[in-house]
Design an enzyme around this catalytic site. Structure first.
Site, PDB file in Angstrom:
ATOM      1  N   TYR A  18       0.824  -1.217   0.000  1.00 33.06           N
ATOM      2  CA  TYR A  18       0.000   0.000   0.000  1.00 33.06           C
ATOM      3  C   TYR A  18       0.855   1.263   0.000  1.00 33.06           C
ATOM      4  O   TYR A  18       0.582   2.200   0.738  1.00 33.06           O
ATOM      5  CB  TYR A  18      -0.933   0.013   1.223  1.00 33.06           C
ATOM      6  CG  TYR A  18      -1.659  -1.292   1.428  1.00 33.06           C
ATOM      7  CD1 TYR A  18      -2.592  -1.737   0.496  1.00 33.06           C
ATOM      8  CD2 TYR A  18      -1.414  -2.076   2.538  1.00 33.06           C
ATOM      9  CE1 TYR A  18      -3.258  -2.938   0.664  1.00 33.06           C
ATOM     10  CE2 TYR A  18      -2.072  -3.282   2.718  1.00 33.06           C
ATOM     11  CZ  TYR A  18      -2.983  -3.710   1.772  1.00 33.06           C
ATOM     12  OH  TYR A  18      -3.623  -4.887   1.952  1.00 33.06           O
ATOM     13  N   ASP A 246     -14.870 -15.472   7.893  1.00 30.08           N
ATOM     14  CA  ASP A 246     -13.460 -15.161   7.681  1.00 30.08           C
ATOM     15  C   ASP A 246     -12.864 -14.806   9.044  1.00 30.08           C
ATOM     16  O   ASP A 246     -13.028 -13.688   9.540  1.00 30.08           O
ATOM     17  CB  ASP A 246     -13.356 -13.994   6.688  1.00 30.08           C
ATOM     18  CG  ASP A 246     -11.908 -13.556   6.474  1.00 30.08           C
ATOM     19  OD1 ASP A 246     -11.023 -14.016   7.223  1.00 30.08           O
ATOM     20  OD2 ASP A 246     -11.668 -12.734   5.564  1.00 30.08           O
TER      21      ASP A 246
HETATM   22  N1  PMP Z   1      -9.266 -11.669   5.622  1.00 32.83           N
HETATM   23  C1  PMP Z   1      -9.076 -10.878   6.688  1.00 32.83           C
HETATM   24  C2  PMP Z   1     -10.185 -10.750   7.689  1.00 32.83           C
HETATM   25  C3  PMP Z   1      -7.889 -10.198   6.881  1.00 32.83           C
HETATM   26  O1  PMP Z   1      -7.733  -9.396   7.945  1.00 32.83           O
HETATM   27  C4  PMP Z   1      -6.846 -10.370   5.922  1.00 32.83           C
HETATM   28  C5  PMP Z   1      -5.511  -9.665   6.074  1.00 32.83           C
HETATM   29  N2  PMP Z   1      -5.481  -8.512   6.795  1.00 32.83           N
HETATM   30  C6  PMP Z   1      -7.083 -11.207   4.819  1.00 32.83           C
HETATM   31  C7  PMP Z   1      -8.302 -11.836   4.706  1.00 32.83           C
HETATM   32  C8  PMP Z   1      -6.038 -11.399   3.764  1.00 32.83           C
HETATM   33  O2  PMP Z   1      -4.977 -12.150   4.240  1.00 32.83           O
HETATM   34  P1  PMP Z   1      -3.555 -12.110   3.509  1.00 32.83           P
HETATM   35  O3  PMP Z   1      -2.993 -10.750   3.708  1.00 32.83           O
HETATM   36  O4  PMP Z   1      -2.773 -13.193   4.204  1.00 32.83           O
HETATM   37  O5  PMP Z   1      -3.802 -12.428   2.070  1.00 32.83           O
END
Ligand code: PMP
Length: 438
Positions: A18, A246
């Protein structure tokens, strides 16, 4: 290359998350990291108040995890998972089945959180296909959510959030309003109306609902009422659609219990985990399905699940995951998180009275000071250097999600740094500048 030349090379050639390639705030050159502390090449010792993007649950370089990776590296660093299996994958699977809520036991190893989310969405669609509903290929997600940066995961994240620029390459899904009822307020039934309406209106097209339970992280550090999830589970059951949770950020004790779903005593059909799974040592995530989902796909005409990353079930990452799960099992993190939560509350809640404070919220080992306006990056960096606390505020959120081993004295120092950021002058946003986004 001397210290300066290294940083110069970095800013000329290496993209960071970012961030613009150049014109970014000064970067720290990390040298070593142990326990709660990252040490930089110029001798700074920084308490990692954000667990290196929320994954370093046991502290940096936990000796048990380092040793497990070392021992596995002597035997086999990698082998393809297509056609082979191996002991680390099997043992991690066994431990996960024990560690996860009963009924979630069909594991797909993914190489990052975003990929686990992609897999979960594909699994939901394939499940509906297997049930004879190929037209059910959309998901409902929540405004204010964040699920990752790959195209499929972006498409499920806040539609007006950080990924707006990429709308053109994102598949279209449906979005319900962000749950507004706070985690620390009584439940208000009207909060569920938008989700109910969205699902009922588009039911014929919907395969599943996806959300981050209780804690919406990367797009707003928001903590919402768990009753929402109970309602959501009932709605999904009533309508024959799947529920994907998630827990990549909220899992592994971050919000108090082992998984945030426990606040609502519900189970998803598909669960995404990642981040703390390997204790912040190797990249690995997983998408875990219920037996019903897995059996439906397996017993259908297209029985294979069509996903297979090169580094799937990497043995080093599996070994790290096994050691990390051993630590989760042997340590009383439930108690540690309670302790951290009460210390965060004690320190942060009074900050509501700061002139620039918009809100303060705390749940488990998550503490957020939401500002009316963000200070300049220079001012934030000054606080980091002066306090020895590594913070990574983004948008208007100054927050901590410390390693679960962080002591009370360290929590006090973290909160003091948060307060100092909260007391800085708000600054205008400079376009093109690294917004310290998540
Ligand atoms: N889902 C959630 C809730 C997250 O907080 C994140 C990462 N901050 C992700 C998915 C993506 O994970 P990654 O950065 O390992 O691809």
């Amino acid at each position: 290359m001397n210290f300066k030349e290294k940083l110069q090379f970095d800013s000329e050639h290496l993209w960071h998350p970012y961030a613009a390639l150049k014109n970014t705030p000064a970067r720290f050159l990390a040298k070593t990291a142990h326990g709660t502390t990252i040490e930089t090449a110029d001798g700074l010792k920084l308490i990692d108040a954000v667990s290196s993007w929320w994954c370093v649950a046991h502290g940096h370089n936990a000796p048990e995890i380092v040793q497990a990776i070392q021992q596995q590296s002597e035997k086999m660093c990698h082998v393809m998972f297509g056609g082979f299996t191996h002991e680390p994958a099997i043992e991690l699977g066994e431990r996960l089945v024990r560690f996860l809520p009963q009924g979630l036991n069909k594991i797909f190893y993914a190489d990052s959180g975003s990929i686990a989310v992609e897999c979960a969405a594909k699994m939901a669609v394939q499940y509906q296909y297997a049930k004879g509903h190929p037209e059910k290929c959309k998901l409902v997600a929540l405004k204010g959510g964040y699920h990752g940066d790959t195209a499929g995961a972006m498409a499920l994240s806040d539609p007006d959030g950080m990924h707006v620029l990429f709308r053109g390459i994102m598949p279209h899904h449906f979005f319900a309003e962000r749950p507004n009822c706070r985690a620390d307020e009584p439940w208000n039934d009207s909060d569920f109306k938008s989700m109910e309406k969205m699902v009922e209106e588009h039911l014929g097209e919907i395969a599943a609902v996806i959300c981050e339970p209780v804690f919406q992280g990367g797009n707003g550090m928001w903590l919402y009422n768990a009753v929402y999830l109970k309602k959501l589970r009932e709605l999904c059951d009533r309508c024959g659609i799947l529920l994907i949770l998630d827990e990549i950020a909220s899992g592994f004790y971050r919000t108090g219990p082992r998984f945030a779903m426990e606040h609502a005593q519900i189970l998803p059909d598909i669960l995404c985990i990642g981040k703390a799974l390997t204790g912040g040592s190797m990249t690995m995530a997983a998408c875990v399905a219920s037996e019903e989902v897995a059996d439906t796909i397996t017993n259908s005409r297209i029985s294979a699940f069509m996903h297979g990353p090169t580094y799937m079930a990497n043995p080093l990452a599996c070994a790290a995951g096994i050691a990390s799960l051993s630590l989760f099992e042997s340590r009383d993190y439930g108690a540690s998180v309670k302790r951290i939560e009460s210390r965060l509350k004690q320190n942060l809640l009074p900050m509501k009275s700061l002139e620039n404070a918009a809100d303060v919220r705390v749940l488990g080992a998550i503490g957020v000071l939401e500002l009316k306006a963000k200070p300049s990056n220079e001012d934030i960096l000054k606080v980091i250097r002066e306090t020895g606390v590594w913070l990574r505020p983004f948008c208007n959120y100054v927050y901590t999600m410390p390693p679960l081993i962080t002591t009370d004295a360290e929590i006090d120092r973290i909160c003091e740094a948060i307060r100092l950021v909260g007391e800085c002058e708000p600054a205008p946003i400079v376009s093109g500048e690294d917004d310290f986004h998540e």
